[in-house]
Enzyme design. Structure first.
Site, PDB file in Angstrom:
ATOM      1  N   HIS A 187       0.799  -1.223   0.000  1.00 32.18           N
ATOM      2  CA  HIS A 187       0.000   0.000   0.000  1.00 32.18           C
ATOM      3  C   HIS A 187       0.834   1.277   0.000  1.00 32.18           C
ATOM      4  O   HIS A 187       0.276   2.346   0.265  1.00 32.18           O
ATOM      5  CB  HIS A 187      -0.907   0.052   1.227  1.00 32.18           C
ATOM      6  CG  HIS A 187      -1.987  -0.976   1.246  1.00 32.18           C
ATOM      7  ND1 HIS A 187      -3.249  -0.739   0.770  1.00 32.18           N
ATOM      8  CD2 HIS A 187      -1.978  -2.255   1.663  1.00 32.18           C
ATOM      9  CE1 HIS A 187      -3.983  -1.831   0.919  1.00 32.18           C
ATOM     10  NE2 HIS A 187      -3.240  -2.766   1.463  1.00 32.18           N
ATOM     11  N   LYS A 218      -8.413  14.080   4.394  1.00 28.76           N
ATOM     12  CA  LYS A 218      -7.532  12.910   4.389  1.00 28.76           C
ATOM     13  C   LYS A 218      -6.496  13.150   5.479  1.00 28.76           C
ATOM     14  O   LYS A 218      -6.454  14.240   6.052  1.00 28.76           O
ATOM     15  CB  LYS A 218      -6.844  12.755   3.029  1.00 28.76           C
ATOM     16  CG  LYS A 218      -6.198  14.064   2.513  1.00 28.76           C
ATOM     17  CD  LYS A 218      -5.525  13.889   1.173  1.00 28.76           C
ATOM     18  CE  LYS A 218      -6.483  13.904  -0.005  1.00 28.76           C
ATOM     19  NZ  LYS A 218      -6.444  12.733  -0.842  1.00 28.76           N
ATOM     20  N   ARG A 219      -5.679  12.132   5.794  1.00 27.53           N
ATOM     21  CA  ARG A 219      -4.607  12.371   6.752  1.00 27.53           C
ATOM     22  C   ARG A 219      -3.746  13.546   6.278  1.00 27.53           C
ATOM     23  O   ARG A 219      -3.592  13.772   5.077  1.00 27.53           O
ATOM     24  CB  ARG A 219      -3.744  11.114   6.892  1.00 27.53           C
ATOM     25  CG  ARG A 219      -4.430   9.980   7.630  1.00 27.53           C
ATOM     26  CD  ARG A 219      -4.775  10.369   9.056  1.00 27.53           C
ATOM     27  NE  ARG A 219      -3.597  10.455   9.889  1.00 27.53           N
ATOM     28  CZ  ARG A 219      -3.223   9.546  10.781  1.00 27.53           C
ATOM     29  NH1 ARG A 219      -3.967   8.478  10.995  1.00 27.53           N
ATOM     30  NH2 ARG A 219      -2.141   9.696  11.505  1.00 27.53           N
ATOM     31  N   LYS A 273       0.735  14.694   0.582  1.00 29.19           N
ATOM     32  CA  LYS A 273      -0.632  14.945   0.139  1.00 29.19           C
ATOM     33  C   LYS A 273      -0.855  16.433  -0.155  1.00 29.19           C
ATOM     34  O   LYS A 273      -1.839  16.822  -0.751  1.00 29.19           O
ATOM     35  CB  LYS A 273      -1.624  14.450   1.185  1.00 29.19           C
ATOM     36  CG  LYS A 273      -1.577  12.929   1.389  1.00 29.19           C
ATOM     37  CD  LYS A 273      -2.553  12.487   2.472  1.00 29.19           C
ATOM     38  CE  LYS A 273      -2.416  11.026   2.869  1.00 29.19           C
ATOM     39  NZ  LYS A 273      -3.092  10.097   1.943  1.00 29.19           N
ATOM     40  N   THR A 299      -8.608   6.566  -1.791  1.00 28.42           N
ATOM     41  CA  THR A 299      -9.954   6.012  -1.893  1.00 28.42           C
ATOM     42  C   THR A 299     -10.975   7.125  -1.658  1.00 28.42           C
ATOM     43  O   THR A 299     -12.103   7.045  -2.135  1.00 28.42           O
ATOM     44  CB  THR A 299     -10.177   4.884  -0.864  1.00 28.42           C
ATOM     45  OG1 THR A 299      -9.598   5.294   0.384  1.00 28.42           O
ATOM     46  CG2 THR A 299      -9.521   3.602  -1.320  1.00 28.42           C
ATOM     47  N   LYS A 338     -14.782   8.230  -3.299  1.00 29.22           N
ATOM     48  CA  LYS A 338     -15.985   8.592  -2.529  1.00 29.22           C
ATOM     49  C   LYS A 338     -16.512   9.954  -2.989  1.00 29.22           C
ATOM     50  O   LYS A 338     -17.720  10.157  -3.115  1.00 29.22           O
ATOM     51  CB  LYS A 338     -15.668   8.612  -1.025  1.00 29.22           C
ATOM     52  CG  LYS A 338     -15.292   7.230  -0.492  1.00 29.22           C
ATOM     53  CD  LYS A 338     -14.587   7.266   0.874  1.00 29.22           C
ATOM     54  CE  LYS A 338     -13.873   5.952   1.133  1.00 29.22           C
ATOM     55  NZ  LYS A 338     -12.914   6.007   2.258  1.00 29.22           N
TER      56      LYS A 338
HETATM   57  C1  NBG Z   1      -2.573   3.769   1.979  1.00 27.43           C
HETATM   58  C2  NBG Z   1      -2.193   4.637   0.798  1.00 27.43           C
HETATM   59  C3  NBG Z   1      -3.425   5.098   0.049  1.00 27.43           C
HETATM   60  C4  NBG Z   1      -4.292   3.904  -0.304  1.00 27.43           C
HETATM   61  C5  NBG Z   1      -4.592   3.113   0.952  1.00 27.43           C
HETATM   62  C6  NBG Z   1      -5.398   1.858   0.655  1.00 27.43           C
HETATM   63  C7  NBG Z   1      -1.101   3.062   3.815  1.00 27.43           C
HETATM   64  C8  NBG Z   1       0.178   2.402   4.193  1.00 27.43           C
HETATM   65  N1  NBG Z   1      -1.353   3.196   2.526  1.00 27.43           N
HETATM   66  O1  NBG Z   1      -3.050   5.751  -1.133  1.00 27.43           O
HETATM   67  O2  NBG Z   1      -1.451   5.735   1.240  1.00 27.43           O
HETATM   68  O3  NBG Z   1      -5.483   4.318  -0.890  1.00 27.43           O
HETATM   69  O4  NBG Z   1      -3.398   2.693   1.563  1.00 27.43           O
HETATM   70  O5  NBG Z   1      -4.773   1.078  -0.298  1.00 27.43           O
HETATM   71  O6  NBG Z   1      -1.866   3.434   4.681  1.00 27.43           O
END
Ligand code: NBG
Length: 838
Positions: free
Chosen positions: A373, A564-565, A570, A672, A676
């Site tokens: 991920h 988002k975080r 980002k 994701t 949404k």
């Molecule tokens: C996160 C990514 C996102 C991705 C999500 C789900 C982690 C390690 N990775 O871009 O930063 O959408 O995983 O796949 O949290």
């Protein structure tokens, strides 16, 4: 119960107090749960009591499906997906469970007749925040889709006592508060004290010959804890399948207590108990500062060991040949957090169950698939060998043995390429020795995937390039998806109604059907209705903004949202630089014809991530000045919505019009939130990063605001020596915006406050904020123009929703089932007789 033959005086099934769906049945059910489940009489019941009684009533209906599902899977010896994940960010259960089960209207009526409001009760639920962000939420969407697609599956994870912290804002700064989600009880879980496994840590290993003369290993542990199962049923949308989410809680192992008691060491025993329970106390925020934290490795080993032991236990109920374990289970490693499972399964099979190494290795490799991920090097897990060996001495031996055999294989394929050996080894020897968890996951899996097309390509080329050279056939892409049940139907009722009227409600389980609204984009009346729905959602969000932040936002303005975080890659600060520039233009009177905007931010920063926290502070600083400036007359507002989580997102996505997906190309694995937003009719402004690439492809370039450097341009710029300072000197507006931040204009005259942020941008800017600034600003100008053409904007919005079909988590799960897991749906019959029942 429906499984018993009806007795003559039995009420009709619809009226059954535990399983019935009539208004009467709901009423009695809620009352009985209040009285006999909670011991409360209605007059003194608090709102939480009422929530619990309603939740227990819904759970009763859920349990029937759950019991039948478990039994059907057992009877069919169904192949089962096991999704191993350290995080499941489920969000509140009540609303989604009701939506999936059906019966919302009847329950609502039943409550109304008793003077209660179902929505108020739903709102009472405290969400289980057992995840950090996208990765954990993805796991939750996948559980929803697995159940909906009728795939037998178990989610295995950790029952954290404290989930992700609650964020509060004090003087513009983030402060963290512990998340006490369990304090008023959790009606959705079923504790299973009889399903418990020992998990060992520390100590040493002893090599000996067993009775058959084989070399064997005994692990003499330093301590042992007990993992106890807590089960949560996950029901699919309008199907009878309810699958299992099994989370493990750590407790003291009695045997150890006993030893200490016998020696009279009461306090020692208590201390050991406390230490054992600590393992599942708290979810780690994904914070760079936490690297190498031994408790985190304990958590990982703990939940993976419990899960594998549980899988073996279930398997042995029907079969005795553990070399066939992979035929029963398809096991997915959600990132490297559960990668220790590769070594643990080897240990269980070889040391505890006496399989030959080669046989066990064959089974292990066929069992696991690994999803990566992230491409960020700092997020790739590695553990110091010394720490690893102290905590898991036997696993270190196994890792060494796996590595020895693996590197032999590499040598055979690439003779003389010692540099490659060094790169691929499970042990990183570049200054200090570390166990590379991603490598362990790759070597121990038959399938490896990324989470968006671009991400998978970059994985294959860079991060896991050597593994792709060796085993190209193991790699595939599985683009993420999100569940339309929670992220449209539940949170955007206005849109759901409109979509149902347009194409019927089949889209909830077949999202491609949304294509059916495409022609309506050119229907003026439909566009009008579309706008009305969006407007209502914006008004609802305005009320929430006012209530939470005191800011009065104009529902007629463009709702420009980034939630988002908070992370430098980002680039919330790029967004903020746009806000500052816009503000300066408005002040100079140079922004005639610009669409009024409300720029909305939300997201948590890791507690130890200083720069991210400073970005939050800067957003508040800018907001204070902009929102307080009477000259602007509502043409710009800046909002930071605190404590962004699954519950708090539900007013945000439906109201959003512009979706900010502006990460540095090549850094966001997928995203994701972008999906949404699109589903809820927001148009994306974004870079060619993660799944944005595929969203652009799906919606078409006329319906997407694209800007910025591509991943290869980013890489090239960094290779050639990127000098952010140059952009500062050459772009007057950029210079002005940064100077303003540095001057104290947004920090009540304190020129030092944002200095670290400005310095970092001017001197390093690792995420190329300055390089993308101009392109971003120009693109925002286009957004502003497009927004003023109401009909055009509405068309874009409709087409975004219409073309999001491929981003359903149902599609993603089907891909996994077809290519990696090889599992089939199983129908559950609620009228079947349960085993052992007469
Ligand atoms: C996160 C990514 C996102 C991705 C999500 C789900 C982690 C390690 N990775 O871009 O930063 O959408 O995983 O796949 O949290």
């Amino acid at each position: 119960m429906a499984t018993r033959p009806p007795r003559p005086n039995r009420p009709s099934a619809a009226d059954d107090v535990r399983t019935g769906t009539s208004v009467e049945a709901w009423k009695r059910s809620v009352n009985e749960n209040l009285l006999y489940g909670l011991g409360r009489v209605p007059v003194v019941a608090t709102r939480n009591d009422k929530y619990l009684a309603v939740a227990m009533s819904v759970r009763d209906r859920l349990l029937k499906r759950w019991i039948h599902s478990g039994e059907t899977y057992y009877r069919n010896e169904a192949r089962t997906v096991c999704y191993l994940s350290a995080e499941f960010l489920l969000g509140p259960h009540l609303g989604i469970t009701l939506l999936n089960l059906g019966g919302y209207d009847e329950l609502e009526q039943a409550l109304r007749e008793e003077g209660e409001d179902l929505d108020v009760i739903i709102d009472q639920e405290e969400e289980p925040g057992l995840g950090n962000g996208g990765l954990g939420r993805l796991a939750a969407c996948y559980l929803d889709s697995l159940a909906t697609l009728r795939i037998p599956s178990i989610g295995y994870g950790i029952r954290y006592e404290f989930g992700i912290f609650d964020q509060v804002i004090r003087d513009g700064w983030q402060a963290e508060i512990t998340d006490k989600w369990l304090q008023y009880g959790n009606p959705w879980e079923v504790p299973r004290p009889e399903i418990a496994f020992p998990v060992k840590f520390g100590g040493h290993t002893e090599h000996y010959q067993d009775q058959a003369g084989r070399n064997s290993v005994r692990w003499v542990a330093g301590r042992e804890v007990k993992g106890v199962a807590y089960d949560t049923p996950i029901v699919g949308y309008r199907v009878n399948n309810a699958n299992l989410l099994r989370l493990w809680k750590s407790e003291a192992a009695e045997s150890f207590d006993l030893g200490a008691f016998n020696e009279g060491d009461y306090w020692g025993a208590v201390e050991a108990k406390v230490r054992s329970e600590n393992i599942t106390k708290v979810l780690y925020p994904n914070d760079v500062q936490l690297r190498g934290k031994v408790l985190r490795l304990e958590q990982q080993h703990f939940f993976v060991s419990c899960s594998l032991q549980d899988m073996i236990r279930i398997f042995l109920q029907r079969d005795s040949d553990l070399s066939r374990l992979h035929e029963k289970y398809a096991t997915q490693l959600n990132d490297t957090h559960p990668a220790i499972g590769v070594a643990e399964l080897m240990r269980l099979l070889v040391d505890e169950h006496g399989l030959e190494w080669d046989v066990a290795w064959n089974t292990t490799r066929k069992m696991f698939g690994y999803t990566n991920h992230t491409l960020l090097p700092e997020a790739l897990e590695k553990w110091p060998v010394s720490l690893f060996g102290e905590l898991l001495p036997r696993h270190l031996e196994i890792v060494y043995e796996i590595n020895r055999r693996f590197l032999d294989e590499v040598r055979e394929r690439f003779p003389g390429d010692e540099e490659r050996i060094r790169r691929m080894s499970l042990i990183d020897e570049d200054g200090g020795r570390f166990v590379r968890m991603a490598h362990l996951a790759c070597v121990g899996s038959h399938a490896i995937n990324g989470v968006a097309a671009l991400h998978t390509e970059l994985l294959k080329r860079d991060v896991l390039g050597d593994f792709n050279d060796l085993w190209p056939e193991k790699f595939s892409n599985k683009t993420n998806g999100v569940t339309p049940r929670r992220f449209v139907a539940l949170i955007n009722r206005g849109l759901k109604k409109l979509l149902d009227e347009a194409v019927g409600d089949g889209w909830l389980s077949d999202l491609e059907l949304l294509r059916g609204i495409e022609p309506l984009a050119s229907d003026a009346a439909f566009r009008e209705t579309w706008r009305r729905v969006k407007r209502q959602n914006k008004e609802a969000l305005c009320r929430e903004i006012a209530q939470k932040t005191g800011v009065v936002a104009d529902p007629a303005s463009l709702f420009d949202v980034q939630v988002k975080r908070i992370h430098e890659y980002k680039r919330q600060h790029l967004n903020l630089l746009h806000v500052v520039t816009l503000y300066r233009r408005l002040k100079r009177g140079g922004a005639a014809g610009v669409a009024p905007r409300t720029v909305i931010f939300g997201g948590k920063s890791a507690p130890g991530y200083r720069m991210a926290k400073l970005i939050i502070r800067a957003i508040h600083g800018v907001a204070e000045v902009v929102n307080g400036d009477p000259e602007l007359r509502d043409r710009l507002k800046v909002v930071f919505l605190p404590d962004y989580n699954v519950k708090n997102c539900q007013r945000i996505f439906p109201a959003a019009e512009l979706s900010e997906q502006i990460s540095t190309a090549g850094k966001e694995a997928s995203g994701t939130g972008n999906m949404k937003f699109g589903l809820n009719g927001a148009v994306t402004i974004g870079t060619l990063d993660g799944a944005n690439v595929e969203i652009l492809d799906a919606v078409g370039e006329d319906n997407f605001f694209l800007f910025g450097l591509t991943a290869s341009q980013v890489a090239e710029k960094l290779r050639n020596g990127y000098v952010p300072w140059r952009y500062y000197e050459e772009d007057v507006e950029l210079k002005d915006a940064l100077d303003q931040l540095a001057s104290g204009a947004f920090s009540r005259g304190d020129a030092s406050l944002f200095q670290p942020l400005v310095d970092s941008l001017l001197n390093h800017d690792p995420f190329l904020v300055l390089a993308d600034y101009r392109a971003y600003l120009d693109c925002q100008g286009e957004v502003s123009r497009a927004y003023q053409d109401e009909e055009r904007w509405t068309r874009m919005s409709i087409l975004n929703t219409a073309r999001m079909g491929r981003f359903s988590s149902d599609r993603a799960i089907r891909d996994y089932c077809r290519d990696i897991w090889h599992v089939e749906p199983v129908d559950v019959d609620l009228d079947a007789h349960l085993l052992g029942s007469r």
